[in-house]
Design a protein around this motif. Structure first.
Motif, PDB file in Angstrom:
ATOM      1  N   SER A   1      61.578  20.248 -14.161  1.00  0.00           N
ATOM      2  CA  SER A   1      62.190  20.291 -15.858  1.00  0.00           C
ATOM      3  C   SER A   1      63.389  19.947 -16.213  1.00  0.00           C
ATOM      4  CB  SER A   1      62.262  22.187 -15.473  1.00  0.00           C
ATOM      5  OG  SER A   1      62.745  22.846 -14.558  1.00  0.00           O
TER       6      SER A   1
ATOM      7  N   GLU B   1      61.211  24.954 -25.409  1.00  0.00           N
ATOM      8  CA  GLU B   1      58.973  25.080 -24.764  1.00  0.00           C
ATOM      9  C   GLU B   1      58.981  24.412 -23.311  1.00  0.00           C
ATOM     10  OE1 GLU B   1      57.509  22.521 -27.003  1.00  0.00           O
ATOM     11  OE2 GLU B   1      55.687  22.457 -26.168  1.00  0.00           O
ATOM     12  N   ARG B   2      60.432  24.606 -23.354  1.00  0.00           N
ATOM     13  CA  ARG B   2      60.390  24.032 -21.589  1.00  0.00           C
ATOM     14  C   ARG B   2      61.434  24.964 -21.171  1.00  0.00           C
ATOM     15  NH1 ARG B   2      65.153  21.506 -19.595  1.00  0.00           N
ATOM     16  NH2 ARG B   2      66.190  23.392 -20.467  1.00  0.00           N
ATOM     17  N   ASP B   3      61.988  26.138 -21.400  1.00  0.00           N
ATOM     18  CA  ASP B   3      62.005  27.183 -20.850  1.00  0.00           C
ATOM     19  C   ASP B   3      60.927  28.411 -20.472  1.00  0.00           C
ATOM     20  OD1 ASP B   3      64.868  26.443 -20.261  1.00  0.00           O
ATOM     21  OD2 ASP B   3      65.501  27.663 -22.294  1.00  0.00           O
TER      22      ASP B   3
ATOM     23  N   LEU C   1      55.536  17.532 -18.717  1.00  0.00           N
ATOM     24  CA  LEU C   1      56.144  18.992 -17.988  1.00  0.00           C
ATOM     25  C   LEU C   1      54.959  19.730 -18.822  1.00  0.00           C
ATOM     26  CD1 LEU C   1      57.861  21.386 -16.739  1.00  0.00           C
ATOM     27  CD2 LEU C   1      58.907  21.256 -19.235  1.00  0.00           C
ATOM     28  N   ARG C   2      54.335  19.410 -20.149  1.00  0.00           N
ATOM     29  CA  ARG C   2      53.386  20.547 -20.333  1.00  0.00           C
ATOM     30  C   ARG C   2      51.826  19.989 -19.628  1.00  0.00           C
ATOM     31  NH1 ARG C   2      54.103  18.132 -25.185  1.00  0.00           N
ATOM     32  NH2 ARG C   2      56.006  18.835 -26.261  1.00  0.00           N
TER      33      ARG C   2
ATOM     34  N   LEU D   1      58.834  16.345 -22.939  1.00  0.00           N
ATOM     35  CA  LEU D   1      57.998  17.105 -22.148  1.00  0.00           C
ATOM     36  C   LEU D   1      56.915  16.514 -22.230  1.00  0.00           C
ATOM     37  CD1 LEU D   1      59.153  20.539 -24.851  1.00  0.00           C
ATOM     38  CD2 LEU D   1      60.241  19.987 -22.474  1.00  0.00           C
TER      39      LEU D   1
ATOM     40  N   LEU E   1      67.564  17.309 -24.409  1.00  0.00           N
ATOM     41  CA  LEU E   1      66.204  18.217 -25.354  1.00  0.00           C
ATOM     42  C   LEU E   1      67.034  18.554 -26.431  1.00  0.00           C
ATOM     43  CD1 LEU E   1      64.597  19.610 -22.994  1.00  0.00           C
ATOM     44  CD2 LEU E   1      63.913  17.944 -23.609  1.00  0.00           C
TER      45      LEU E   1
ATOM     46  N   VAL F   1      58.815  26.730 -18.107  1.00  0.00           N
ATOM     47  CA  VAL F   1      58.882  27.001 -16.788  1.00  0.00           C
ATOM     48  C   VAL F   1      58.651  28.293 -16.227  1.00  0.00           C
ATOM     49  CG1 VAL F   1      61.238  26.707 -15.529  1.00  0.00           C
ATOM     50  CG2 VAL F   1      60.866  24.890 -16.602  1.00  0.00           C
TER      51      VAL F   1
ATOM     52  N   ASP G   1      63.233  21.861 -27.817  1.00  0.00           N
ATOM     53  CA  ASP G   1      62.153  21.649 -27.252  1.00  0.00           C
ATOM     54  C   ASP G   1      62.724  22.592 -25.777  1.00  0.00           C
ATOM     55  OD1 ASP G   1      60.746  19.590 -28.196  1.00  0.00           O
ATOM     56  OD2 ASP G   1      62.010  17.495 -27.586  1.00  0.00           O
ATOM     57  N   ALA G   2      64.088  22.681 -25.766  1.00  0.00           N
ATOM     58  CA  ALA G   2      64.885  22.836 -24.955  1.00  0.00           C
ATOM     59  C   ALA G   2      64.079  24.562 -24.679  1.00  0.00           C
ATOM     60  CB  ALA G   2      66.270  23.124 -25.021  1.00  0.00           C
TER      61      ALA G   2
END
Lengths: 288, 1324
Positions: A27, A39-41, A11-12, A8, A32, A44, A36-37
Motif C-alpha cells: 500500500s 481510496e488507498r486508506d 492494490l485494488r 492503485l 498519490l 487498506v 487516491d490516498a
C-alpha cells in the motif's frame, strides 16, 4: 479513461481477489492524489477487516477521519460483534443528506444489511450503483435473492463501464456459477485467467475448485483446495468446500468439518448442518 | 530517354557506353537476307499471321495516369530486398539453379559472382575487354557464358588452349556474353574461360544456355541470332531476318522455339526443331563450314511468326514458362502480351504505365504476374490475367536494364545503373501459431491445423481472399486463443488489417463452408487474453482492446511509438519500436520491462512464458519475462525462426543452419539446411517446421551436444557423466569447450591423444592419469612437469618417480633431503660415486651430515686444504693431522674465535611417504557416477489387494482344521477393537443450532422509492418440486418430505441409521464462495451430470454424494473384509451399502435393476453375517451353533465365500459329531471348486464320516429348500407362511410382522410400500 497510469490498480486488484496481506504490504505508493490516498486508506483498512483485524481498524480510525473511513470502521464494529450499535449509526448517517450519498458508506451499509440478510434494506442503499464495487455488491445481493435476471442487468452495466475490470470479471464468474450449466465453464476460465494474471489467492483457487466441483471434476477440485489450504489453513470457504469435495469423493470429511466448526462456528455450512440435524429430529418425530 | 537516329551510330566508338542507339549494323551482312526472309514469310503464311491481333479492345484500358505513379504511396517499401550491390551498370544477371549465387555482368567488362545469401563477392571474371551484356549460368554444369563487345580480333592461336579447356569443361561449368563480339564460356570452379565463340560481327546482347541440348543462343547487333554448340564449340545456326539490332533471344523452356526481339520493332518466333535432328556433334563440325558459307540457308531455323505491334524498337521478349504466351517490352514504353497457337500468333493486350523504354519483361514462373522494368527507374508488377498494374517499385536514380528470375526459388534480380538488387515479390513465411500440440497455420487460402503428435494435418476454415489483387497481401501473422478456438489473421491488406475466425470445434477434416470473419483495420492484432485481443492503431499509437464480437472494450495509449505488438502474457503487450521493445500492462497502463534492441522482427516465448527470444534480422536477444537482458547472439546470415525446447534451449534457424543458444549465450550449429525452414516446435530430438510452401516437416537432430552443454551449465554432472559414458560425443570442439568452461577433468574423458590427456590431467590435477600419460609419452619435459604438479600436490612418491625417470639426481637428492629419506640419500651418494659426480657426492654427503664422507670426497678431489679445514672444524683430529702431514707447509690457518658446528638439515616431520596431499577437485564427476541402476521396482503389496487371495484362505482353513475355530475368533478379536475405533469418529456431529438460519427473512419494509424485487426461488426448492426421489429431497434439505417418500416407497420407519447419510448428502449439495470482500459468502447449489452444453438457468437435479459406482467399491471392500474374516467390519460395510441405497439416484432403468440386485446381495450377506455373529455368541450350544453354521451356507454368497462358509460348517458339524451333515457339506464343497487344501480336507471328512449318522438332530434339511428368518434365524421351508421386508426383501416368520426389519434395520416388516424409486427414469 485517463491516460495516466492507474497507481492503485495493483492494490485494488489484490483486495478484490482476497490477497489482503499483499494489499496491505503493497500500500505504500508514492505520488498519490488526495482522493487516491483516501481510496488507498479505505482499501487498506478493509483489507485489515478481511484478515480479521477488526480491533486494529477500530483503533486506527479516529473520529476526525473522513466519512469513508468512518464507514469502514462501522463495518469493523459490526463484524466484531457490536451489531446493534453499528446498525444504528449507519442508519443515522444514511439519513444524513450530507453523508448519505457517500459511496463507501452505502457500500458498507449494503454489506452490513447483507449480513443481516435484509436484502431489501441493502438494495435500498446500493441499487443506485455508482461505483464498480456497488454494482458488484448488487450482483451478489441479487444472486443471494436468487434473482439472477437482476444480477445480470447489474453485470451488463458493469461490462459497459469496463468489461475487463477485475470486479466485472469476478461478478461475471459469480453469476455464471449461480446460473450454472455451460456458464460454469466460463466461470472457470475467468478464474483461470486470474490465476495466470495475478497471484494465486485462496479466493481464486476456491473459485476454480468450486467450478471443478460443479463440473464434476472432484479430483482436480480437491488438489486445488488443498493448495488453497496450504496458503491459508484457516480459510472458511476452503474448509467448507473441502468438506463438500471429500464427501463427493467418498473420503472422510470429518477432519475438515471439525476444523470448520472450531474456527468458524458461524459459517453457513456449520449453520446449515445444525439446522439440518434439528430438522431431521423434528421430521423423525413428525413421521412417528 | 528517346533513342537517337541511327545515323548517329558509331559517331564516337570510344565513348560508347553500350547504348544501342550508338551502334549501327555492320554494312554488308544485313540488308539482303532479312528482306529475303520477309518476302518468304509473306508468301508462305500470309500477312494475317503477322498482323496485329484484333484482341486489343479499345477503351478497355486507359493508359495509366502517369501522375498516379508519382503519388506518395511508398511502393518501394513493399519490395523485399534480399541483397544489393553497388557497382558499375549491371547489364546482365543470372541465378545459379542450386547455389545461392548470382552473376552480374558489368558495363565495365567484369563479371561478378555473388553469394546473395551471405552477401559476399565470391569471384570476378574480367577477361572481357568491353561491356558484358549477357551472362547465363548453365542449369547443371559448372559453366556460365558471357558475351562482350571488344573490337579486338580474337587470335586463332587460342584454339590450342581451348582444347585443353574442353577437357575441364566436360566435368562441368557457366556462360557470358560481352561486347567484344565474343562469347566466352567459363568454368567457375576452375575460374577459367574455357573457350571463346567467335562469329558475331557486332555487340552481343544476350546469351543463353539451352536447358538440355549443348546449345547457346546469342543475340547480336549484327542483326543475327546464332545458336552454338558449346561442346563442339561451333556455331550451328545463324538466324537471320531481323533488320536491326537483335536485342534479345531466348530458347523456349520446353519446345523447340526461340523468341527474339529487335529494334526493327518486331518480335520473331523461330522454329528450331530441325536443329535438333542434326545434333550429332560430328555433324555439327561438318556443318560448320556450310553454315558459314551459307548464312542465308536458314534450313535449321525458320521464322515461325513475326509479331508486329510495337511502335518502336523492342528490347525484350520472353516466353511464358508453360502457356503459349509471349510478353514483350519496347521503347514505345509499352509491355505487350502475345498469344500463339500452331498456326498463328496475335497480340492480346498492352500494358501501359512505364514512362520510358521498357528494358526487360518476363512472366513470373509461379504466380500469374508479369514483371517488367524500365529506364524510367521502376520495376512494375502486372496481373497477367486482369492485365492491370499491381505494384510499382521505384528507385531514385537508377534506370533498370535487366531482370532475371531464379529457376527454382521465388527470387528475382534486377540490374540497374549502379548495381544490382536481388529481391522477392512476396513473403514466403507462412503465418502460424503453436498451441499445445497443435500448429495453426495458413496455406493456400485455408487455415489448417497440424497435430504434432499424430502428424495429422487438417484444413479447418477457408480464409477470405483479399479483395484487391496485390502483392504481399497474404496472412502475415496469426494469433490463436485456444480456449475460445479463435484465430486472428493479420495481413497488409488495406494498409494493415486483421480477420477474426472462430474455428468450429468439430471441424477436423472439414472446412468447406465460408464463415463471415469479423474484420478490422490495424497494423497488428494479437490475443492478449482468452477472449480479448489488442489491435495496434498506429495513427493514434493506441492499443485497442476488443472482444470476440469485435467490439471495442477499451483503448489504451501506448508509451512509445509502436510499430508492432506481440503477446506478452495475459493482459500484457510487447510493443516494438525501432530501437527497443517493452512490455506494457494494458490494465495498469504501466511498463513492466524495457529493453534496447536492434530492430526486432519476431518474438518467441518459451512455453512457461519465462523467457523470450527477440529475433532481429541478424541478432537474437534472449531476455526474461521482465525483459531483463540475458544474452545476445549475432549472426552473419539472416535469422529466420526459432522455438524453445523443453529444457530452456533456444533452437533457431538462419537461412542455412539450425543452431542453438544456451541460456548463458553459448551457441552452436546443429545442422546445415538446404532450404529455408520455419521452426514451429522443438520436442526432444525432433524439430517441427514449415517450409516455404507451407508443408510440415519433422527434422531429427542430434541434441547431444547442446544437452551436454546445458547439463554442464546447470551443473547436472550426473547427466554429463551419463552422456560421456553412453554417447559418442567427441571432437576437438567439445574438448576446447570444456577446457574453456573450466572442466578439464570432463574433457579428459574424451581425449585419446596422450599429450592432450597429460595436459588436461595436469590442469585438472588428476595425477594418476597424468602419470599414465607421462609413461606413454615418456619424455623429459613431461616427466618434469609431472614432477612439479606432484610436488605441488605433495605426492612425493610421484615426484620421486618423475625425477627417477628423468634421472634428475640433484632434484632427487633434494627431494630425499626434504622428505628426510636418509636411506635413499645414501643411495644417491653411492650413485654419485659410481657416476663419478664429485659435486653430487659432496652435496649428498652434506645433506647426510656425513663429515667423514665429505672429507674423503674433498681429499679424493684433491682439495686437501678444504679437507683439512673440514676435518679440523669438526674436530676430527686424526684425519686432520694425517692431512696436515700430507699438506706439509700448506696447512691453512683457521680463523679464530668461530664456533664450529655441524651443518645438518632439520629432520623432516614426515619421513618417507607422501605429504598431506592437496585436495584436488575431482569430486563432481566421481560422485555423480551413480547411473541410477538401483532397481526402483516397487513391489506392489499383493496381500489383501484382491479378495480372491487363495493363499490367505488356505491359512484360514488350516487354522480352522487344527484348532477348531480359534483362528477365526482370534481374527475377530483383532477386528472388533479396530472397528470400534473407526466408528468412534461418527458420533461427534451433534450440534444444536437455531433452525432456519439460511432461509432469508422476509422483510417487508421497502419504503423507499426503489422497490426491491421479490426473492427468487432457491435452487433447492426447484429440486424438490421436480423430484419424487428421496435422495434429492435430502440434498435439498427437505428431510420430512424425504422421510415421507421413504416411508411410502419402502415402508421405512427407523431413520436413525440414516442420519449421518442425510447430513452428508445435504452438506455435499452446496459449495461456498467468498465473493465480495467482507460480504457473506455465497453458497451455490451443485448439480448433477454437468456437461459443457448444459444451458444456464435451467436447473439440473442435485449432485448427490452417494454414487452408484462408489457402491461398487464399497461392495468390494465388504467382500474383502468377509474374505479376511473380519465379520463385524464386513457387516458394517454391507449395512452401509444397504443404508445408502435408498438415497441413491441413478440415470437409467438398467442401473435401477443393478441397484435392486445390489440390495439382494447386501441383504444376503447381512443376513449371513448376522447369523455368523450370532453363532459366535453361542459358545455353549453346540447344536444351535451347527444349525446357524448350516443356515449360513444357505445364503447366496460369492463362490469364494460359499466355500469358506461350507468348510466352516463342515468342520463345525464334524466336530459336533453330525457326520452325515458334515459329509453333505463336504460334498457341496467339492462341487464348488474348492482349493487344493479345502478339497483335501473335504475328502478327509468324507472318508472319516463314512456312513456314520448324525449325533444330534439339527433343524436343517438341505433337501428341502428354505429361507432363513431374518429375526429368529430359523428356516422357513417352502410352503410355510412368511412375511418380508418391503425394502431389503428379507423373509420373516409371520410373528415378526410389524417389527422393524432386523436385517436392513430401516423398514417395517410386512408394511405396505410402493417399491424402490431411485431413478427419474422410473417415473417417466
Amino acid at each position: 479513461m485517463a491516460a495516466s497510469p492507474d497507481l492503485l490498480f495493483g492494490l485494488r486488484n489484490s483486495f478484490y481477489l482476497g490477497a489482503y496481506q499483499a494489499a496491505i504490504s503493497s500500500s505504500d505508493i508514492p505520488n498519490l492524489t488526495a482522493n487516491d490516498a483516501l481510496e488507498r486508506d479505505v482499501i487498506v483498512q478493509r483489507s485489515y477487516i478481511g484478515i480479521g483485524s477488526y480491533k486494529l481498524v477500530i483503533n486506527e480510525i479516529d473520529s476526525s477521519a473522513p466519512t469513508a473511513l468512518q464507514a469502514v470502521k462501522l463495518l469493523a464494529l459490526y463484524l466484531s460483534g457490536s451489531k446493534e450499535a453499528a446498525i444504528s449509526s449507519i442508519q443515522e448517517w444514511l439519513s444524513d443528506a450530507a453523508l448519505g450519498n457517500n459511496p463507501v458508506l452505502r457500500l458498507i451499509a449494503g454489506i452490513i444489511y447483507m449480513h443481516e440478510q435484509d436484502y431489501n434494506e441493502a438494495l435500498k442503499h446500493t441499487n443506485a450503483g455508482g461505483t464498480m464495487e456497488l454494482y458488484a455488491l448488487n450482483v451478489q445481493i441479487f444472486i443471494k435473492m436468487h434473482r439472477s435476471d437482476y444480477a445480470e442487468k447489474q453485470l451488463k452495466m458493469m461490462q459497459q463501464i469496463d468489461e475487463d475490470h477485475t470486479l466485472t470479471q469476478l461478478a461475471n464468474a459469480w453469476l455464471d456459477l449461480a446460473v450454472g450449466g455451460s456458464k460454469i465453464q466460463e466461470a472457470y476460465l475467468i478464474f483461470q485467467d486470474f490465476s495466470e494474471k495475478y497471484q494465486m489467492t485462496g479466493m481464486v483457487l476456491n473459485g476454480k475448485a468450486v467450478c471443478c466441483i460443479h463440473m464434476g471434476h472432484f479430483d482436480e477440485a480437491e488438489s486445488l483446495l488443498l493448495e488453497a489450504l496450504n496458503k491459508d489453513a484457516k480459510d472458511a470457504e476452503t474448509l467448507a468446500n473441502l468438506v463438500v469435495c471429500s464427501l463427493h469423493l467418498g473420503k472422510p470429511s470429518t477432519r475438515f468439518l471439525n476444523q470448520l466448526k472450531l474456527l468458524h462456528p458461524d459459517h453457513m455450512l456449520v449453520k446449515r448442518l445444525a439446522t439440518a440435524e434439528d430438522n431431521f429430529d423434528r421430521a423423525v418425530q413428525s413421521i412417528a | 530517354m528517346v533513342r537517337g537516329p541511327r545515323s548517329v551510330k558509331r559517331a564516337n566508338q570510344a565513348a560508347r557506353a553500350g547504348r544501342k542507339e550508338e551502334i549501327s549494323p555492320p554494312p554488308s551482312v544485313v540488308g539482303r537476307p532479312s528482306s529475303v526472309f520477309r518476302l518468304l514469310l509473306q508468301i508462305s503464311s500470309g500477312s494475317d499471321l503477322i498482323s496485329r491481333s484484333s484482341s486489343q479492345i479499345p477503351g478497355r484500358k486507359t493508359p495509366q495516369d502517369p501522375t498516379s505513379d508519382l503519388s506518395p504511396r511508398s511502393d518501394l517499401q513493399s519490395m523485399l530486398t534480399k541483397f544489393e550491390t553497388k557497382s558499375n551498370r549491371v547489364k546482365g544477371v543470372s541465378f545459379h539453379s542450386k547455389r545461392p549465387w548470382v552473376l552480374a555482368s558489368l558495363h565495365s567488362g567484369v563479371v561478378q559472382l555473388w553469394d546473395y545469401r551471405m552477401g559476399t563477392l565470391i569471384d570476378r571474371f574480367d577477361e572481357h575487354d568491353g561491356p558484358v551484356r549477357g551472362v547465363h549460368f548453365h542449369k547443371s554444369q559448372p559453366l556460365f557464358v558471357s558475351g562482350g563487345d571488344c573490337y579486338f580480333v580474337q587470335i586463332r592461336s587460342n584454339n590450342l588452349k581451348c582444347s585443353i579447356y574442353l577437357y575441364l569443361f566436360s566435368e562441368g561449368d557457366a556462360l557470358f556474353v560481352g561486347d567484344d563480339y565474343k562469347i566466352k564460356v567459363w568454368n567457375y570452379k576452375t575460374h577459367r574461360c574455357l573457350f571463346t565463340l567467335l562469329g558475331h560481327l557486332d555487340y552481343i546482347r544476350t546469351v543463353q544456355f539451352h536447358d538440355e541440348h549443348p546449345w547457346i543462343v546469342s543475340a547480336s547487333d549484327d542483326q543475327t541470332i546464332r545458336i552454338w554448340n558449346w561442346q563442339s564449340r561451333t556455331c550451328i545456326s545463324v538466324l537471320t531476318g531481323h533488320n536491326h539490332y537483335v536485342m534479345c533471344a531466348s530458347f523456349h523452356p520446353k519446345e523447340d522455339l526461340v523468341v527474339s526481339a529487335s529494334l526493327d520493332q518486331t518480335i520473331r518466333v523461330w522454329d528450331i526443331s530441325s536443329l535438333r535432328k542434326k545434333v550429332a556433334p560430328a555433324d555439327d563440325l561438318l556443318r560448320l563450314g556450310q553454315i558459314n558459307s551459307d548464312l542465308f540457308g536458314g534450313v535449321d531455323a525458320v521464322v515461325k511468326y513475326v509479331l508486329e505491334g510495337h511502335d518502336r524498337g523492342v528490347n525484350w521478349a520472353s516466353f511464358h514458362p508453360s502457356l503459349p504466351l509471349i510478353v514483350s517490352g519496347a521503347d514505345d514504353r509499352q509491355v505487350k502480351l502475345w498469344r500463339m497457337n500452331d498456326t498463328k500468333a496475335w497480340e492480346v493486350d498492352t500494358l501501359r504505365g512505364h514512362m520510358n523504354n521498357v528494358s526487360c519483361v518476363m512472366f513470373h514462373a509461379k504466380q500469374d504476374i508479369i514483371v517488367s522494368n524500365s529506364e524510367d527507374k521502376s520495376i512494375r508488377i502486372w496481373d497477367a490475367t486482369k492485365r492491370t498494374g499491381i505494384q510499382t517499385f521505384r528507385r531514385e536514380h537508377d534506370r533498370f536494364w535487366i531482370l532475371a528470375a531464379h529457376p527454382e526459388l521465388n527470387l528475382l534480380a534486377a540490374g540497374h545503373d549502379s548495381g544490382m538488387i536481388v529481391f522477392k515479390l512476396e513473403r514466403e513465411r507462412p503465418a502460424f501459431s503453436v498451441s499445445g500440440d497443435a500448429l495453426y497455420y495458413v496455406k493456400d487460402r485455408f487455415l489448417r491445423v497440424y497435430e504434432f503428435s499424430s502428424q495429422k494435418d487438417n484444413q479447418v476454415v477457408p480464409i477470405r481472399r483479399p479483395g484487391s489483387v496485390s502483392l504481399n497481401q497474404g496472412p502475415r501473422t496469426l494469433s490463436f486463443s485456444p480456449t475460445e478456438n479463435a484465430v486472428l489473421i493479420c495481413s497488409d491488406v488495406d494498409g494493415g488489417s486483421y480477420e477474426l475466425y472462430i474455428v468450429p470445434k468439430d471441424a477436423a477434416g472439414r472446412g468447406d463452408y465460408m464463415q463471415d470473419a469479423r474484420k478490422g483495420a490495424g497494423a497488428s492484432a494479437v490475443f492478449v487474453a482468452r477472449n480479448r485481443f489488442a489491435v495496434l492503431d498506429k495513427s493514434s499509437n493506441q492499443a485497442i482492446v476488443k472482444n470476440l464480437k469485435n467490439e471495442i472494450v477499451k483503448k489504451s495509449p501506448l508509451p512509445i511509438g509502436t510499430d508492432a505488438i506481440y503477446y506478452a502474457g495475459t493482459g500484457n503487450l510487447l510493443c516494438r519500436a525501432e530501437d527497443r521493445v517493452l512490455i506494457f500492462d494494458l490494465q495498469q497502463r504501466i511498463v513492466l520491462g524495457e529493453l534496447q534492441t536492434p530492430s526486432v522482427k519476431y518474438i518467441v516465448w518459451s512455453s512457461d512464458m519465462e523467457s523470450v527470444a527477440l529475433l532481429g534480422k541478424h541478432t537474437i536477444v534472449i531476455a526474461n519475462k521482465k525483459l531483463v537482458h540475458r544474452c545476445t547472439l549475432h549472426e552473419t546470415i539472416r535469422v529466420k525462426s526459432g522455438a524453445w525446447d523443453d529444457k530452456g534451449v533456444f533452437i533457431y534457424t538462419t537461412l542455412n543452419h539450425i543452431k542453438y543458444c544456451l541460456p548463458n549465450g553459448d551457441g552452436g550449429i546443429i545442422k546445415t539446411l538446404d532450404n529455408t525452414i520455419y521452426i514451429t516446435k522443438v520436442s526432444g530430438n525432433n524439430i517441427y517446421c514449415l517450409d516455404r510452401d507451407g508443408k510440415n516437416h519433422t527434422i531429427s537432430i542430434d541434441s547431444t551436444e547442446y544437452v551436454f552443454k546445458l547439463s554442464l551449465f546447470h551443473k547436472r554432472y550426473d547427466h554429463v557423466m551419463n552422456m560421456i559414458r553412453n554417447s559418442q560425443l567427441c571432437g576437438q570442439a567439445v574438448i576446447s569447450y570444456l577446457q574453456q568452461k573450466g572442466f578439464p577433468e570432463v574433457a579428459l574423458h574424451f581425449v585419446k591423444d596422450e599429450k592432450t590427456r597429460f595436459n588436461l590431467a595436469l590442469e585438472s590435477g588428476n595425477i594418476q592419469i597424468a602419470v599414465a600419460s607421462a609413461k606413454e609419452i615418456d619424455d623429459k619435459d613431461h616427466w618434469y612437469r609431472l614432477g612439479i604438479e606432484a610436488l605441488r600436490q605433495g605426492n612425493t612418491s610421484i615426484v620421486e618417480y618423475a625425477y627417477q625417470r628423468t634421472k634428475n639426481f640433484e632434484r632427487l637428492s633434494f627431494l630425499y633431503l626434504i622428505t628426510g629419506n636418509e636411506e635413499k640419500l645414501s643411495k644417491m651418494l653411492k650413485i654419485a660415486e659410481i657416476k663419478n659426480d664429485i659435486m653430487g657426492q659432496f652435496h649428498n654427503a652434506m645433506y647426510l651430515g656425513d663429515v667423514h664422507e665429505r672429507i674423503k670426497i674433498l681429499e679424493h678431489a684433491g682439495h686437501l686444504p678444504l679437507a683439512y679445514v673440514t676435518a679440523v672444524s669438526h674436530g676430527l683430529k686424526e684425519i686432520a693431522s694425517r692431512l696436515a702431514t700430507e699438506l706439509g707447509e700448506n696447512v691453512p690457518t683457521l680463523p679464530e674465535g668461530k664456533k664450529r658446528s655441524l651443518l645438518l638439515p632439520p629432520s623432516s616431520l614426515i619421513c618417507c611417504g607422501d605429504w598431506p596431499m592437496l585436495r584436488v577437485m575431482r569430486g563432481i564427476f566421481d560422485n555423480g557416477l551413480d547411473t541410477g541402476k538401483a532397481g526402483n521396482e516397487e513391489e506392489e503389496d499383493a496381500s489383501n489387494a484382491d479378495w480372491g487371495d487363495e493363499e490367505l484362505d488356505i491359512v484360514d482353513v488350516d487354522d480352522m482344521i487344527q484348532n477348531a475355530d480359534i483362528g477365526i475368533t482370534a481374527e475377530l478379536d483383532d477386528g472388533i477393537p479396530n472397528e470400534d475405533n473407526e466408528e468412534g469418529g461418527w458420533d461427534l456431529e451433534d450440534l444444536e443450532l437455531p433452525p432456519d438460519a439460511d432461509t432469508p427473512k422476509a422483510s417487508g419494509n421497502a419504503t423507499s422509492l426503489f422497490v426491491a424485487p421479490t426473492p427468487g426461488m432457491p435452487v433447492s426448492q426447484i429440486w424438490i418440486q421436480k423430484s419424487s426421489l428421496a435422495g434429492e429431497h435430502v440434498a435439498a434439505g427437505n428431510f420430512d418430505t424425504a422421510m415421507r417418500l421413504l416411508t411410502r416407497q419402502l415402508g421405512f420407519k427407523n431413520f436413525a441409521p440414516l442420519k449421518p447419510l442425510f447430513m452428508d448428502l445435504l452438506l455435499g449439495s452446496h459449495t461456498y464462495m467468498n465473493a465480495f470482500a467482507s460480504a457473506p459468502a455465497m453458497s451455490i447449489a451443485v448439480e448433477r451430470n454437468w456437461s459443457e452444453s448444459a444451458s444456464p438457468n435451467v436447473r439440473g437435479p442435485p449432485a448427490l454424494i452417494f454414487k452408484f459406482f462408489q457402491m461398487d467399491e464399497k461392495l468390494k471392500a465388504a467382500y474383502r473384509a468377509t474374505t479376511d474374516g473380519k465379520f463385524p467390519e464386513a457387516l458394517r460395510l454391507f449395512l452401509n451399502i444397504l443404508h445408502a441405497i435408498p438415497l441413491i439416484v441413478v440415470d437409467s432403468r438398467r442401473e435401477v435393476d443393478e441397484v435392486k440386485e445390489l440390495i439382494e446381495i447386501a441383504r444376503e450377506y447381512v443376513l449371513g453375517l448376522k447369523i455368523e455373529v450370532k453363532r459366535k455368541e453361542l459358545k455353549d450350544n453346540s447344536v444351535r451353533q451347527q444349525e446357524l453354521a448350516a443356515y449360513f451356507t444357505n445364503c447366496k454368497l460369492q463362490k469364494i465365500h460359499s466355500r469358506l462358509v461350507l468348510t466352516n460348517a463342515m468342520t463345525i458339524c464334524y466336530k459336533g459329531g453330525n457326520f452325515a451333515t458334515a459329509a453333505n457339506f463336504a460334498r457341496m464343497l467339492l462341487e464348488n471348486g474348492p482349493t487344493e487344501i479345502q478339497a483335501k480336507k473335504a475328502r478327509q471328512v468324507l472318508q472319516h464320516a463314512g456312513d456314520r449318522q448324525d449325533a444330534n438332530q439339527l433343524n436343517y434339511d438341505y433337501r428341502n429348500p428354505f429361507v432363513v428368518c431374518g429375526e429368529t434365524y430359523v428356516p422357513i421351508y417352502r410352503g410355510q407362511k412368511d412375511v418380508s421386508c418391503p425394502y431389503c426383501g428379507a423373509r420373516f416368520v409371520p410373528s415378526a410382522e410389524g417389527h422393524l426389519c432386523s436385517v436392513c434395520e430401516l423398514a417395517v416388516v410386512g408394511a405396505d410400500a410402493s417399491g424402490l424409486l431411485c431413478s427419474p427414469a422410473q417415473s417417466r
